[in-house]
Design a protein around this motif. Sequence first.
Motif, PDB file in Angstrom:
ATOM      1  N   VAL A   1      -5.933  32.568 138.819  1.00 45.96           N
ATOM      2  CA  VAL A   1      -5.928  33.964 139.236  1.00 45.96           C
ATOM      3  C   VAL A   1      -5.897  34.067 140.765  1.00 45.96           C
ATOM      4  CG1 VAL A   1      -7.425  35.989 139.335  1.00 45.96           C
ATOM      5  CG2 VAL A   1      -6.959  34.895 137.158  1.00 45.96           C
ATOM      6  N   ALA A   2      -6.669  33.173 141.414  1.00 45.94           N
ATOM      7  CA  ALA A   2      -6.706  33.200 142.875  1.00 45.94           C
ATOM      8  C   ALA A   2      -5.331  32.879 143.457  1.00 45.94           C
ATOM      9  CB  ALA A   2      -7.746  32.214 143.391  1.00 45.94           C
ATOM     10  N   GLN A   3      -4.572  32.050 142.763  1.00 42.76           N
ATOM     11  CA  GLN A   3      -3.268  31.658 143.286  1.00 42.76           C
ATOM     12  C   GLN A   3      -2.130  32.503 142.740  1.00 42.76           C
ATOM     13  OE1 GLN A   3      -3.620  27.617 142.074  1.00 42.76           O
ATOM     14  NE2 GLN A   3      -4.729  27.020 143.908  1.00 42.76           N
TER      15      GLN A   3
ATOM     16  N   ARG B   1      -3.844  37.696 146.641  1.00 48.19           N
ATOM     17  CA  ARG B   1      -3.256  39.030 146.818  1.00 48.19           C
ATOM     18  C   ARG B   1      -4.293  40.089 146.499  1.00 48.19           C
ATOM     19  NH1 ARG B   1       2.203  37.447 147.216  1.00 48.19           N
ATOM     20  NH2 ARG B   1       1.817  35.418 148.089  1.00 48.19           N
TER      21      ARG B   1
ATOM     22  N   VAL C   1     -13.803  28.487 134.919  1.00 52.21           N
ATOM     23  CA  VAL C   1     -13.521  27.872 136.221  1.00 52.21           C
ATOM     24  C   VAL C   1     -12.020  27.661 136.399  1.00 52.21           C
ATOM     25  CG1 VAL C   1     -13.852  25.803 137.595  1.00 52.21           C
ATOM     26  CG2 VAL C   1     -15.770  26.756 136.326  1.00 52.21           C
TER      27      VAL C   1
ATOM     28  N   GLU D   1     -10.142  30.904 137.084  1.00 52.14           N
ATOM     29  CA  GLU D   1     -10.429  31.475 138.407  1.00 52.14           C
ATOM     30  C   GLU D   1      -9.416  30.983 139.442  1.00 52.14           C
ATOM     31  OE1 GLU D   1     -14.262  32.216 139.488  1.00 52.14           O
ATOM     32  OE2 GLU D   1     -13.605  32.899 141.471  1.00 52.14           O
ATOM     33  N   SER D   2      -9.080  29.686 139.371  1.00 50.61           N
ATOM     34  CA  SER D   2      -8.110  29.146 140.320  1.00 50.61           C
ATOM     35  C   SER D   2      -6.724  29.721 140.087  1.00 50.61           C
ATOM     36  CB  SER D   2      -8.044  27.631 140.196  1.00 50.61           C
ATOM     37  OG  SER D   2      -9.246  27.073 140.613  1.00 50.61           O
TER      38      SER D   2
ATOM     39  N   HIS E   1     -14.663  21.494 133.238  1.00 53.19           N
ATOM     40  CA  HIS E   1     -15.543  22.610 133.585  1.00 53.19           C
ATOM     41  C   HIS E   1     -15.276  23.886 132.824  1.00 53.19           C
ATOM     42  CE1 HIS E   1     -16.997  20.060 136.823  1.00 53.19           C
ATOM     43  NE2 HIS E   1     -15.736  19.741 136.995  1.00 53.19           N
TER      44      HIS E   1
ATOM     45  N   VAL F   1      -9.603  20.219 135.532  1.00 47.98           N
ATOM     46  CA  VAL F   1     -10.743  21.116 135.709  1.00 47.98           C
ATOM     47  C   VAL F   1     -11.067  21.826 134.395  1.00 47.98           C
ATOM     48  CG1 VAL F   1      -9.281  23.018 136.491  1.00 47.98           C
ATOM     49  CG2 VAL F   1     -11.692  22.998 137.094  1.00 47.98           C
TER      50      VAL F   1
ATOM     51  N   ARG G   1      -1.957  18.046 138.075  1.00 52.33           N
ATOM     52  CA  ARG G   1      -2.392  19.344 137.579  1.00 52.33           C
ATOM     53  C   ARG G   1      -1.375  19.923 136.602  1.00 52.33           C
ATOM     54  NH1 ARG G   1      -6.382  23.355 139.445  1.00 52.33           N
ATOM     55  NH2 ARG G   1      -6.028  24.942 137.893  1.00 52.33           N
TER      56      ARG G   1
ATOM     57  N   PRO H   1       0.595  35.404 142.190  1.00 50.24           N
ATOM     58  CA  PRO H   1       1.405  36.085 143.212  1.00 50.24           C
ATOM     59  C   PRO H   1       1.143  37.589 143.273  1.00 50.24           C
ATOM     60  CG  PRO H   1       2.732  35.545 141.293  1.00 50.24           C
ATOM     61  CD  PRO H   1       1.373  34.994 141.027  1.00 50.24           C
ATOM     62  N   LEU H   2       0.130  38.054 142.590  1.00 44.24           N
ATOM     63  CA  LEU H   2      -0.187  39.488 142.667  1.00 44.24           C
ATOM     64  C   LEU H   2      -1.684  39.659 142.406  1.00 44.24           C
ATOM     65  CD1 LEU H   2       1.016  41.362 139.427  1.00 44.24           C
ATOM     66  CD2 LEU H   2       0.412  38.952 139.533  1.00 44.24           C
ATOM     67  N   PRO H   3      -2.243  40.806 142.773  1.00 44.66           N
ATOM     68  CA  PRO H   3      -3.669  40.997 142.527  1.00 44.66           C
ATOM     69  C   PRO H   3      -3.951  40.987 141.031  1.00 44.66           C
ATOM     70  CG  PRO H   3      -2.805  42.710 143.967  1.00 44.66           C
ATOM     71  CD  PRO H   3      -1.631  41.972 143.432  1.00 44.66           C
ATOM     72  N   VAL H   4      -4.929  40.181 140.646  1.00 47.13           N
ATOM     73  CA  VAL H   4      -5.257  40.064 139.225  1.00 47.13           C
ATOM     74  C   VAL H   4      -6.750  40.305 139.033  1.00 47.13           C
ATOM     75  CG1 VAL H   4      -5.313  38.541 137.218  1.00 47.13           C
ATOM     76  CG2 VAL H   4      -3.442  38.357 138.859  1.00 47.13           C
TER      77      VAL H   4
ATOM     78  N   TYR I   1      -9.624  17.203 143.113  1.00 43.11           N
ATOM     79  CA  TYR I   1      -9.069  18.554 143.115  1.00 43.11           C
ATOM     80  C   TYR I   1     -10.209  19.474 143.509  1.00 43.11           C
ATOM     81  CZ  TYR I   1     -11.256  18.290 138.527  1.00 43.11           C
ATOM     82  OH  TYR I   1     -12.145  18.079 137.500  1.00 43.11           O
TER      83      TYR I   1
END
Lengths: 586, 214
Positions: free
Chosen positions: A477-479, B142, A471, A474-475, A467, A463, A457, A481-484, B85
């Motif tokens: 942002v999900a990972q 978060r 897509v 999204e990953s 895709h 991805v 990666r 370290p703060l709300p995004v 993945y």
Amino acid sequence: MAASALAANAPLRPARAPPKAYWVGIAAAGLVAPVYSVTLALRVGQVSEVQLGLLEWISVPYILVGLIAWFRRPDSRLGLLMIAGGFAMGLSTLQFEHQNHLYTIGALFDIVPAALFLHVFLAFPDGRLSSRLERALVGAAYASAIGLQLAKLTLGAGSPDNLLTISTQTGAAGVVEKVQLLSLSAILLAGVGILTNRQRHGGRPRRPSIALLIDSFALGLLLAATLFVVANFDALSPAFLPVQRVTLVVIGLSPLVFLIGLLDARLARSAVGELMVELRPNLAPADLRDALARALRDPSATLAYWLPAFQRYVDLEGRPVEVPDRDGRATTLIDRDGVHVAALLHDGALDEERDLLDGVTAAAGIALENARLQAELQARLEELRGSRARVIAEGQKERQRLERNLHDGAQQRLIALSLELSLLEQRLTTDPEAQARLDLARQEIALSLEELRDVARGIHPAVLSGHGLEVALESIVAQAPLPVRLRIELDGRLQEPLEVAAYYVVSESLANIGKHAQATAATVEVGRKRKQIVVEVVDNGIGGADTESGTGLRGLADRVESLGGRLLIWTPTGGGTRVRAEIPCA
Amino acid sequence: MRVAIAEDAVLLREGLSRLLGEEGFDVVGQCGNADELLLKVRSYPLDVVIVDIRLPPTYSDEGLRAALEIRKRHPAVGVLVLSQYVEVGLAMKLLADSAEGVGYLLKDRISDVEDFLSALRRIAGGGSVVDPIIVSTLLSRRRSDDPLERLTPREREVLVLMAEGSSNQGIADRLVITVRAVEKYVSSIFGKLGLPSTGTESRRVLAVLAFLRA
């Protein structure tokens, strides 16, 4: 600074102006002619004044304008040809004399002016015949006008005053005259064809006065051809006289139009003065071309700057320009202190105004050098941009290849191996110890796979290629370290290099925020604004981000700029950080 | 149970086919690309297909597109998408309309034979399977004013299993508690997160994932 023509017609050493004795003599002779004609008309009585006047209408202007042309361009034969045409016309009036010798000379020169005018028209503007066809045509015209005339006269044509008569053969003389008139007529029509063909291929001259001149040439030749045909069939027909007069009027117009052209050029030359005023020291290089075009009165004029380092011409934006080195008539090379600086591409008719070109290019001096430097800078930038884009694109391709290799090779094999071990494990129901060891081995493989996945990666987010941006982001942002808050407004996929650049702008920015910004929230926005993709990452952290040290932001800027975009960063102390990438997108 | 497999790595495809054969599955077809898979789905009555997300010719989204196509045209056929993945965004695409009879797992999971087979059976039976990595990624996300902090550790465990597609019975078996206890946890979780109760278990998966993703 000196301007020199590319073409072979540029003399190495300019010819000098005609010596005083010559031009005074020619001018005096040219002026004597009309006086002589008038006295002749009065003396002979039977020659119409209109006829004589028309002949002078041609001979005097041709001689005087020919002199002017000779002064203007001593290296061109055009002026001399015009003078010759004028004198031939004058000499032909001698056929109205009753004195034997004078009459014979006049009769001999009767048709010569037609050949000379053809020569002048075809040799315009530089006094040279440019093709073998033209030379053959003019040669044939002379042969017909002089050779056949001589033959005709030896056969006793014309009046009894003809001294050249060897034996009077009226029939034979008539045949020779027919051949002469028809052949000349055909030759003149071919001349019209050459003139129109030149316009078709070379384009109509942009200077109206030159275009008019060429038109007068063609019309004159056409009328002369008609005249010869009419004369051939019936020289006594009532149509002959009007045709002859119109022909003479039109042929006599040419030197006048030629004069107008010279005047026009003088006016243009005064533009050099205006150009000097326009070329303020701070003239933008982009405005230089317009100023030159105005001064030359040639809206089509363009500049191509010579870059010795690249061995090619470029425009102001540094893009390569083709300078035709064959069609030299429309190209003027500009040197400065013996160094080639630029090429001025202009209308072919301007080649006739070498001193105007010299004046304009000399006036443009410093401004041209400035513009050339700018063009060179742009060309180098362009080259650099291109090589950076290539390096990044190559790197990207290599990363994708590596990721594919990992995916198709090591990862697949490890998964298959792990499956094999677990099938084996199931069979060893009687040996719990072996089962436990196989299970351990599988766990090791699972760890290796996880590490490999991270490595793959990091090399290239598969991805993203598979895709698309939405897509892939999204990953990230999900990972984060703060709300995004993520907002993507795109209609479908983008070109791959664009997606990759946008992906790295977001991932790198979020990583930076996590490390340095002390932010509690961030937003990521990706959208299309006009013809750009805009990626913006904003946080509410401490700001004051270090944009200089570290390779992260520099690398991002490289990526974005290699696609012709730009990376902007606002990071006021205490005011959060905003990273914005704008990438052009068709 | 009738299965078809689309996987371009031959070694893996053969291994998978052998595993399923030994476990009593009827492997009706195996192939290396999406078009062949679609042909097999049209030709045979199948209970479930296993499809690699990255298939030739371009190795981009052929597998995913085939999976979505099968879900649309053959809703009765369960679809398990495998990938090296797993991505939240892809899970959401796959589950966009319904979570019924669909699964999305990391390829590595194949070697945990028991779990893998039970996941496959669940999908064939109309249930849902979401890879734990997706769920943990979403859970670790978060949030400002995180409502998940109001959950007890036990409720969190139940939430994770719900999101991964487990049924109440499955959760009860896993946590060694009664189904009734699971039902109590579920309604407590829904109350704390402010989620409306949704009825079927596959709808529950979607609701929980959507909540975690927002």
